[in-house]
Enzyme design. Structure first.
Site, PDB file in Angstrom:
ATOM      1  N   HIS A 229      -4.077 -61.429 -48.430  1.00  0.00           N
ATOM      2  CA  HIS A 229      -4.331 -60.324 -49.163  1.00  0.00           C
ATOM      3  C   HIS A 229      -3.841 -60.588 -50.629  1.00  0.00           C
ATOM      4  CE1 HIS A 229      -5.138 -56.268 -49.426  1.00  0.00           C
ATOM      5  NE2 HIS A 229      -4.254 -55.785 -48.862  1.00  0.00           N
ATOM      6  N   ASP A 233      -9.014 -58.344 -51.286  1.00  0.00           N
ATOM      7  CA  ASP A 233      -8.587 -56.695 -51.083  1.00  0.00           C
ATOM      8  C   ASP A 233      -9.300 -56.561 -49.657  1.00  0.00           C
ATOM      9  OD1 ASP A 233      -7.114 -56.636 -53.402  1.00  0.00           O
ATOM     10  OD2 ASP A 233      -8.874 -56.184 -54.575  1.00  0.00           O
TER      11      ASP A 233
END
Length: 258
Positions: A229, A233
């Site tokens: 992450h 995204d």
């Protein structure tokens, strides 16, 4: 019961317990040295856990069309190529399609830079008696289903016979792990560093699905994408996994490049 103070109660000697023997149901244990491969696997997985901000997103794949394709052409495919047509080639090809469409999943963080790879080399997790290895299928974008299945068979045989070379496992921009071959229904795979994402395949199970307002029984596979992450995204991760889903459910997508 005894009236002796606790301080005066003598512990039973280990010799007395062990003399009862295994037949009495006494627990036992033994220690073996971890082999080098297992040590390396443990270190790499822990490094991934400590470095990446791992998050997993899920989806489900209707395997009806792929199963029908396999059923229709499996005998002819085996006769021509000498090996079976499996599910893995479709997921490898679908992953290559998705990686080209969402290139950030194929990228990697290097310090304060993002390195985008313009090639797709997919690592495929293979279980061996000594541990999990991840040989690499290179230049997947230029391969067809038969090329992929042939390479998977060759690398799998090398892995099981212990003849994989370092070059066979070096590199890789994305990994696929198929826990479904062992019956896994659901899982969250761990990223194979220094990559940024990994796809987890699972068992195909008949499930009730709502289609056009009616309930039908369909062969469904749950799939999971674990991603870093820090780089990827949630939007990109979901789009990427949906592209794999679409390409597996409709193999024509590979041919039309859409």
């Amino acid at each position: 019961m005894t009236s002796k103070p606790v301080s005066e109660v003598k512990p039973i000697a280990a010799q007395s317990i062990s003399s009862c023997g295994a037949d009495a149901g006494v627990p036992s244990e033994h220690r073996v040295k971890m082999n080098r491969m297992r040590q390396r696997i443990a270190q790499r997985l822990k490094d991934a856990q400590n470095t990446c901000a791992m998050l997993t997103t899920f989806n489900e794949v209707d395997m009806t069309n792929l199963i029908e394709l396999r059923k229709t052409h499996k005998d002819e495919f085996l006769k021509k190529h000498g090996f079976k047509l499996g599910f893995m080639s479709s997921f490898v090809k679908a992953s290559a399609h998705a990686l080209n469409s969402v290139p950030v999943v194929n990228a990697v963080i290097d310090g304060t830079d993002i390195v985008y790879r313009d090639y797709v080399d997919i690592s495929v997790a293979v279980a061996t008696p000594k541990g999990l290895v991840v040989p690499v299928i290179r230049n997947v974008g230029s391969m067809n289903f038969a090329d992929i299945e042939r390479t998977i068979n060759e690398l799998g045989e090398k892995a099981r016979s212990g003849t994989l070379a370092i070059e066979d496992m070096d590199g890789g921009t994305f990994t696929i792990s198929n826990g479904g071959v062992f019956g896994s229904m659901f899982g969250t795979p761990i990223i194979n560093p220094p990559q940024s994402a990994i796809l987890g395949m699972h068992a195909v199970v008949d499930r009730p699905v709502a289609i056009n307002g009616k309930v039908e029984i369909k062969p469904i596979m749950y799939v999971a994408l674990t991603y870093d992450h820090r780089l990827i995204d949630g939007r990109e991760a979901v789009i990427f996994l949906r592209k794999i889903k679409s390409a597996v459910e409709d193999p024509h997508i590979h041919l039309l490049d859409i």
